[in-house]
Write an enzyme that holds these catalytic residues in place. Structure first.
Site, PDB file in Angstrom:
ATOM      1  N   LYS A   1     -17.077 -23.866 -29.372  1.00  0.00           N
ATOM      2  CA  LYS A   1     -18.088 -23.900 -28.320  1.00  0.00           C
ATOM      3  C   LYS A   1     -17.733 -24.906 -27.225  1.00  0.00           C
ATOM      4  CE  LYS A   1     -21.038 -27.134 -30.789  1.00  0.00           C
ATOM      5  NZ  LYS A   1     -20.438 -28.275 -30.073  1.00  0.00           N
TER       6      LYS A   1
ATOM      7  N   ASP B   1     -25.166 -25.726 -35.849  1.00  0.00           N
ATOM      8  CA  ASP B   1     -25.250 -25.603 -37.306  1.00  0.00           C
ATOM      9  C   ASP B   1     -26.700 -25.669 -37.771  1.00  0.00           C
ATOM     10  OD1 ASP B   1     -22.487 -26.899 -36.697  1.00  0.00           O
ATOM     11  OD2 ASP B   1     -22.287 -26.076 -38.709  1.00  0.00           O
TER      12      ASP B   1
ATOM     13  N   LYS C   1     -21.650 -22.948 -34.090  1.00  0.00           N
ATOM     14  CA  LYS C   1     -21.331 -23.699 -35.299  1.00  0.00           C
ATOM     15  C   LYS C   1     -20.209 -24.699 -35.010  1.00  0.00           C
ATOM     16  CE  LYS C   1     -19.401 -23.003 -39.934  1.00  0.00           C
ATOM     17  NZ  LYS C   1     -18.245 -23.878 -39.665  1.00  0.00           N
TER      18      LYS C   1
ATOM     19  N   LYS D   1     -20.270 -35.834 -31.942  1.00  0.00           N
ATOM     20  CA  LYS D   1     -18.841 -36.189 -31.848  1.00  0.00           C
ATOM     21  C   LYS D   1     -18.481 -36.669 -30.455  1.00  0.00           C
ATOM     22  CE  LYS D   1     -16.848 -32.348 -33.118  1.00  0.00           C
ATOM     23  NZ  LYS D   1     -18.018 -31.461 -33.084  1.00  0.00           N
TER      24      LYS D   1
END
Length: 296
Positions: free
Chosen positions: A17, A129, A12, A43
């Site tokens: 991570k 997610d 998530k 990102k």
């Protein structure tokens, strides 16, 4: 060419991570392994802590430039010789966030990057997610052979892990990647470990490593480094080395047994009830002694 160990690490957003993956890459490099880390999050910051906090141009950036893309335009060296690649994402508000993963994998294949660099390990750092579209590519198209998930004891992190299990289960019969273990992150209290252990038991999965919450991570990331680089003799760095050894030796590949929505809700509520009961027991315990009644 020695067989490459290709591993997808899901989690998530905000669960750690990328911190886990970059520290794992650093630990593997420290052990003499040739590593490629591919950031598959829009990102595009998966590899920053392998490069002093500096970001690198993404695969989608290179493609959008309109110029002929060369390997050196998308592959950059980081700590310990780790080769860093960022898939990238679309311009804000335009296109599919998973497109960068698809484009990156296609371009890496065209450029024969793996044949050229001959890595021992390839790590795909993937947003967990949602497991759909481009984000499912590492598990549904045989890109990765093994899948790990980073989770904490927080419900939304567990929820995301359970959704990942559903994705693995869906693609398992068509040659998709199989599961190899849970990486339990930010474990600070015994009850957090108990919650993750119970979730693993309920879903037929295993724990690859417990990673404690540590100020070493906070300090290292403020400098744009991994714990392995910042404080190589620290307890935290040794935890990542332990995880690296597990990854190299772990041959477990299996299909998890995800909980259905109702089962997951019931499981979460049972833990809520248990924690509330324990809190009430503590509050209703023996009160302070009445000193006046025992004085002479």
């Amino acid at each position: 060419m020695t067989k490459i160990r290709s591993v997808a690490i899901y989690g998530k957003g905000g669960i750690g991570k990328s911190t886990t993956t970059s520290n794992l890459s650093a630990a593997l490099a420290d052990m003499g392994k040739r590593v490629i880390q591919i950031g598959c999050d829009p990102k595009s910051d998966s590899t920053n802590n392998l490069r002093g906090g500096r970001s690198i141009p993404t695969v989608l950036d290179a493609i959008r430039s309109g110029k002929k893309v060369e390997v050196e335009d998308i592959v950059y060296e980081g700590f310990g010789g780790v080769l860093c690649i960022e898939a990238g994402g679309p311009e804000p508000g335009v296109g599919c966030a998973g497109r960068g993963i698809i484009a990156a994998i296609e371009l890496l294949r065209q450029k024969k990057v793996f044949e050229g660099y001959r890595p021992d390990v390839v790590l795909y750092d993937v947003l967990g997610d949602v497991v759909c579209g481009g984000f499912s590519v590492p598990i549904r198209e045989g890109v990765a052979e093994q899948v790990y998930t980073v989770t904490s004891a927080d419900f939304m992190a567990v929820y995301a892990a359970n959704n990942l299990f559903k994705g693995i289960q869906k693609y398992a019969n068509s040659g998709g990647a199989l599961f190899s273990g849970i990486i339990a992150n930010s474990v600070a209290l015994p009850v957090q470990r108990e919650i993750i252990d119970d979730f693993a038991s309920r879903t037929g999965t295993t724990i690859a490593e417990y990673i404690p919450r540590s100020d070493t991570i906070t300090r290292s990331e403020l400098l744009g480094q991994t714990a392995v680089e910042y404080d190589p003799d620290s307890e935290q760095a040794n935890v990542y080395r332990s995880l690296a050894r597990t990854l190299l030796q772990n041959e477990k590949k299996y299909v998890p047994k995800p909980l259905e929505a109702g089962e997951l809700k019931e499981w979460a509520e049972s833990w809520s009830d248990r924690l509330l009961a324990e809190k009430n027991d503590m509050r209703s315990g023996p009160g302070p002694r009445n000193v006046a009644s025992t004085s002479t």
